[in-house]
Design an enzyme around this catalytic site. Sequence first.
Site, PDB file in Angstrom:
ATOM      1  CG  ASP A 187      -2.200   0.804   0.926  1.00 46.82           C
ATOM      2  OD1 ASP A 187      -2.168   1.646   0.007  1.00 46.82           O
ATOM      3  OD2 ASP A 187      -3.217   0.621   1.634  1.00 46.82           O
TER       4      ASP A 187
HETATM    5  C1  BGC Z   1      -5.100   3.089   0.260  1.00 44.12           C
HETATM    6  C2  BGC Z   1      -5.299   2.067  -0.819  1.00 44.12           C
HETATM    7  C3  BGC Z   1      -5.146   2.671  -2.186  1.00 44.12           C
HETATM    8  C4  BGC Z   1      -3.790   3.343  -2.265  1.00 44.12           C
HETATM    9  C5  BGC Z   1      -3.484   3.946  -3.609  1.00 44.12           C
HETATM   10  C6  BGC Z   1      -3.858   3.937   0.052  1.00 44.12           C
HETATM   11  O1  BGC Z   1      -3.816   5.024   0.903  1.00 44.12           O
HETATM   12  O2  BGC Z   1      -5.029   2.452   1.516  1.00 44.12           O
HETATM   13  O3  BGC Z   1      -6.573   1.479  -0.662  1.00 44.12           O
HETATM   14  O4  BGC Z   1      -5.305   1.708  -3.157  1.00 44.12           O
HETATM   15  O5  BGC Z   1      -3.730   4.365  -1.288  1.00 44.12           O
HETATM   16  O6  BGC Z   1      -4.178   5.088  -3.841  1.00 44.12           O
END
Ligand code: BGC
Length: 755
Positions: free
Chosen positions: A286
Amino acid sequence: MKLYKVVLASCLVVSGLGATAQTSKNAKMDAYIKGLMAKMTLDEKIGQLNLPSIGFDVTGPILSQGVEEKIEQGLVGGVFNTYTPVAVRKLQELALKKSRLKIPLLFGYDVIHGHRTIFPIPLGLAATWDLPLIQKTARAAADEATADGLNWVFSPMVDIARDPRWGRVSEGSGEDTWLGSKIAVAMVKGYQGNDLRKDDAVLACVKHFALYGAIESGRDYNVVDMSERKMMETYLPPYKAAVDAGVATVMSSFNEINGVPAAANHWLLTDLLRKKWGFNGMVATDYTAIMELMNHGVGDAAEVSKLALVAGNDMDMVSDLYITQLKKLVQAKKLDVAVIDLACRRVLESKYRLGLFDDPYRNISEARAQKNIMNAEKLDLAKQAAEKSIVLLKNDNALPLKAGQKIAFVGPMVKDQRDLIGNWSGAGDWKKAVTFWDALQAQYPDNNFTYAKGCNVLDNQELINKLNPHGAEIVLDSRTPQQMIDEAVATAKDADVVVAFVGETFGMSGEAASRSDITLPQNQQTLLKALRATGKPVVLVLMNGRPLVLQWENDNMAAIVETWFAGTKAGDAITDVLFGKYNPSGKLTMTFPRSVGQIPLYYSAKNTGRPMSEEKYTSKYLDIPNTPLYAFGHGLSYTTFGYSDIKLSKTTIKATDNLQATVTITNTGKYDGEETAQLYIRDMIGSVTRPVKELKGFQKVFLKAGESKTITFTLTNNDLKFYDINMKYTTEPGDFKLFIGTSSADVKEAAFKLL
Ligand code: BGC
């Protein structure tokens, strides 16, 4: 080298396709990638593991510092947050024309509930209990996303969630493991289609692996501490279902699990995911999760980079740590280059599976974007999904409204447009969403309707200051709160019925949007009390991204309609539901508590040794009942459904037998309507305690007024299995109860015995 071989072997696990076809396909892919990797420098291999975010404007990408050079140097494997044919082509050309090996880039994005056409938030979509429909929304999203140049979506989020204080419950399917697993499969199939090489297929990414929905106290990014049993029974199955359905990629989560952050968790990402479950795709972290490992306190930059890679994260989202640390680690002989090779291979395999080496642009064309994005078919689907997601929580005969009535529409959300598409609506344009007020005027031009805003959506300046920098666009009315209430009360007094539109603004749920108090904002409650005091029946229409505490509203409102954030066609769908053109059929997939003090509250609870009774020393609260305000599976209709007693094909079954359970459902009211009949079981005695109810099936039945239909559920031995005292997934002989009904709290009951 050993590790390389072991995991490489597991990459060849056969799934879906016939074994021979799959093997020869794999052999071709292996040969191609082997040849390519033989030409790659260590820097280029590490470059494939790099996943930066690149923003863009309409004319093209705005490259973050140095990203252009990095792409040219082969130090970027994929990017996210860039879309549109123009922007994607521009970056892909950079990789193809300027980088030494011309390896195409992946283009990822948070396509969560639609891409340009926005469907209801996932918690709302789940409330449709309509798996083919959910699959269609994912398919439509993939079609739009690919037309916009994307080839990878960061969805589905399948985190089971039982704490509505956590804002991200809006992004998932709710509290139930069985239903959550089915929805996970539908979404993966919808996104990926039956052939990843097709122009309209994307790599899906199941997230957040794992257990993110169980963070302590509902506070985002917090820790998770959980028994193996709870993981296996409740939280892990939806991820496993996605893997079994062939999901191409997995995103590791922000949270720690029993002291080890998921992003550094070898047990999770390698032992469980790859070795036990046989996942052979790619894992990405993530956002900046590797960097955050330093905050977790498990090492410095070099150490966390190694930990993350060795644990099983192939791509580093945004941290830039792989490209700055891994080579040094190899040179210092602290990291085996085989681990980098393996991760690189998985990234390249993902590209190969998409067909990017044959066609890096995958038919990106403005014409296709024009034709496919927000076309009539998608908008129809958005309307259908929105209608089906709406849940009628309460109705004292106030609904449906009649066009001839004198109706006062009151509240900050009657004309609201900004919030309709909800959070994580990435490329969705809220200015294209249909407001309720516009839909109402279009459908009922000669009406007797009045309007008053009644209050600001929020008065709390501190909260507004937190939400506005992230797009909330909350502007306070120039009138005082009292002036607005006075106007609303005068409007209400002059009407037959009042319809109040209130709720959360979109930024009050989603990521980093935990709330300790999940009631309606205070100023909205003040408005509702003033409306109630007029003595007119008040219908409450809610827009929000999580279960709310609505005890006062339940006691005082004539009807309550949960519309979530229903997406691009929200206004049309809400109008149809309120006036009875669509008879509401949504059912909750997450319990609405009476009080925040009951959380976590879910239907599949344990009985305890002292189940609640009138006795003092039993498991209960002194101040409120144990029961929820609205149970899992609850959702009313404008008609009523009667259930016959349950007929079982047998009352004693052997392990090899199937069991048929039959009920007749009758539409006993005045409207045609759709019912979702739910089947639950309870294993009465086990080597470990079992929940008082577990969902094991449902059927949707459309019945005309007065019509009856008989439906049959078939339970197999598999439906009766659980992890026994030795963690073996099996059945145990003994007594079971079986329930069928309209919600988890309203069922008929039968009993059977497993020999
Ligand atoms: C979130 C994810 C997301 C990623 C990319 C993160 O802050 O937890 O769910 O896919 O950002 O934007």
